[in-house]
Design a protein around this motif. Sequence first.
Motif, short mmCIF file in Angstrom:
data_model
loop_
_atom_site.label_atom_id
_atom_site.label_comp_id
_atom_site.label_asym_id
_atom_site.label_seq_id
_atom_site.Cartn_x
_atom_site.Cartn_y
_atom_site.Cartn_z
N GLU A 1 0.86 -1.18 0.00
CA GLU A 1 0.00 0.00 0.00
C GLU A 1 0.90 1.24 0.00
N LEU A 2 0.65 2.14 -0.93
CA LEU A 2 1.43 3.36 -1.01
C LEU A 2 1.00 4.30 0.11
N THR A 3 1.96 4.93 0.75
CA THR A 3 1.65 5.80 1.89
C THR A 3 1.28 7.21 1.43
N VAL A 4 0.57 7.93 2.28
CA VAL A 4 0.26 9.33 2.01
C VAL A 4 1.57 10.12 2.05
N GLY A 5 1.77 10.97 1.04
CA GLY A 5 2.99 11.79 0.99
C GLY A 5 3.46 11.96 -0.44
N VAL A 6 4.69 12.44 -0.58
CA VAL A 6 5.30 12.72 -1.88
C VAL A 6 6.15 11.52 -2.28
N HIS A 7 6.04 11.13 -3.56
CA HIS A 7 6.74 9.95 -4.07
C HIS A 7 7.48 10.30 -5.36
N ARG A 8 8.42 9.44 -5.71
CA ARG A 8 9.27 9.65 -6.88
C ARG A 8 8.93 8.63 -7.96
N LEU A 9 8.58 9.12 -9.15
CA LEU A 9 8.21 8.27 -10.28
C LEU A 9 9.26 8.40 -11.37
N GLN A 10 9.64 7.25 -11.96
CA GLN A 10 10.60 7.26 -13.06
C GLN A 10 10.27 6.13 -14.02
N ALA A 11 10.42 6.40 -15.32
CA ALA A 11 10.18 5.41 -16.37
C ALA A 11 11.51 4.91 -16.91
N ILE A 12 11.54 3.61 -17.28
CA ILE A 12 12.77 2.98 -17.75
C ILE A 12 12.47 2.25 -19.05
N VAL A 13 13.29 2.47 -20.08
CA VAL A 13 13.05 1.81 -21.37
C VAL A 13 13.46 0.35 -21.25
N PRO A 14 12.90 -0.52 -22.09
CA PRO A 14 13.26 -1.95 -22.02
C PRO A 14 14.71 -2.17 -22.46
N LYS A 15 15.24 -3.34 -22.14
CA LYS A 15 16.60 -3.69 -22.52
C LYS A 15 16.70 -3.89 -24.03
N ILE A 16 17.85 -3.49 -24.58
CA ILE A 16 18.11 -3.74 -26.00
C ILE A 16 18.38 -5.22 -26.23
N ARG A 17 19.16 -5.78 -25.30
CA ARG A 17 19.43 -7.22 -25.32
C ARG A 17 19.27 -7.75 -23.91
N ALA A 18 19.12 -9.04 -23.81
CA ALA A 18 18.88 -9.64 -22.49
C ALA A 18 20.06 -9.46 -21.56
N ASP A 19 21.27 -9.38 -22.12
CA ASP A 19 22.45 -9.27 -21.27
C ASP A 19 22.86 -7.82 -21.00
N GLN A 20 22.02 -6.85 -21.38
CA GLN A 20 22.36 -5.45 -21.13
C GLN A 20 22.29 -5.16 -19.63
N PRO A 21 23.33 -4.56 -19.05
CA PRO A 21 23.29 -4.23 -17.62
C PRO A 21 22.20 -3.21 -17.32
N ASP A 22 21.58 -3.34 -16.16
CA ASP A 22 20.48 -2.45 -15.80
C ASP A 22 20.92 -0.99 -15.71
N HIS A 23 22.15 -0.74 -15.25
CA HIS A 23 22.57 0.65 -15.07
C HIS A 23 22.81 1.37 -16.40
N LEU A 24 22.82 0.61 -17.53
CA LEU A 24 23.00 1.23 -18.84
C LEU A 24 21.68 1.44 -19.57
#
Length: 421
Positions: free
Chosen positions: A273-296
Amino acid sequence: MSNPLAISTVSAAFLRRILSAANAAVPNAKVRLGAPTAKLAEDAAPLVNLHLYRVEPNAAHANDHLPTRGATGQMRGPSKLALNLHYVMSFYGNHDTFEPDLMLGEVMLALEHEPLLSKATIRNAIDDNEELEDSDLEAALARLRVTRQLMTIDDFSKIWSIFYQVPYALSLSYEVNHVVIETSDRPPIATPVAHPGLWVSPVSTLRLDAAGTAPASSIPPVWGSSLHVAGRGLSKPGLELEVDGGGLVMTGVTQSETTLTVPLDAPTFGGAELTVGVHRLQAIVPKIRADQPDHLRTRSNALAFALSPAITVGAISAPPGGATATGTVDIGFTPSILSDQAVRLLLDDRNPATPAQVVLPGRIPVAGGPNAASLTFSFVSLPRGDYLVRADVDGLLSPVTLDRTPGSATYGQITGPELSL
């Protein structure tokens, strides 16, 4: 780059350049380093006095070395300073034989003809002064340029005022730039790369612009409704969303190129359950390849949105009779209120003839206590009547109910939630 002896080495090399030019004009002329004194004018011996009176940052190269440390505080390189050195040059001698004038003309011409301090001049200055034997200015990449400064009478009067009771002598002002000194610290040698790899991805148009109860709206939604997000590049297949760093279940999320509709319910948030307050939203594109590191993986900008509390008016306990009432009222909260959140209840009189607001304090915030799905508020000698009820949780207000039924007598008006005494 060079060590801190560079400033002294520049002064010594500059002095050496002046000496050769002064001797070409007046044989046996001498040079001196330091602040002018009254005795120099009294002696009237042929002499050129050089004084470093100001040191300032070189604006063009002040930030060439940034940053010197990484995000973890580990040193990436030595700290460096790019400086400009300002000198005042004064000429002394017998005025009857024009000695100051002759030396001035020869020195000015020499510095105009060759405005750079050469490596040979720097090397000879180091060899002549044992205090400078550890100087590495000769190996510096930056070339040292001597530039004459245009000084007015007012400028010289201000400079000369710092020399207490010293009569003015024929003088010039020169600047030497840019002198770069650095610390002797050296960064650790990086660990070799075990598996080198190169990743290339197209420039993404992914962007989040606004989030609220409706597209292009910033009004905070409540738990159980939907969060409407406006932006660009939101229709990518496999797009992922994170709230406060945690991934969302995308099954119920509706996507288009410019909007996202995110259900604010437990299944979308993995059963939480999300709490009352301010939250941070971010979108992430899918991986180009399965072995692509998440930080890239390409990420959108981080967008803040707020979640307001939804309330229901529960049991009211107050003895009947009288113009005022004393008792309690139970208020239900969705989602539950955290123990360290400040809560108060706002009661607005529904009678437009006597508008007033009563504030009922909630429980005292306590860190680490239990969450509360409902709270009991006490009131004393509250005038009987109808009140509009709103809850204030850490500055976020619960929404009111609007009558949206066309043709209704209260269409477009606030109809609740209400407390009737």
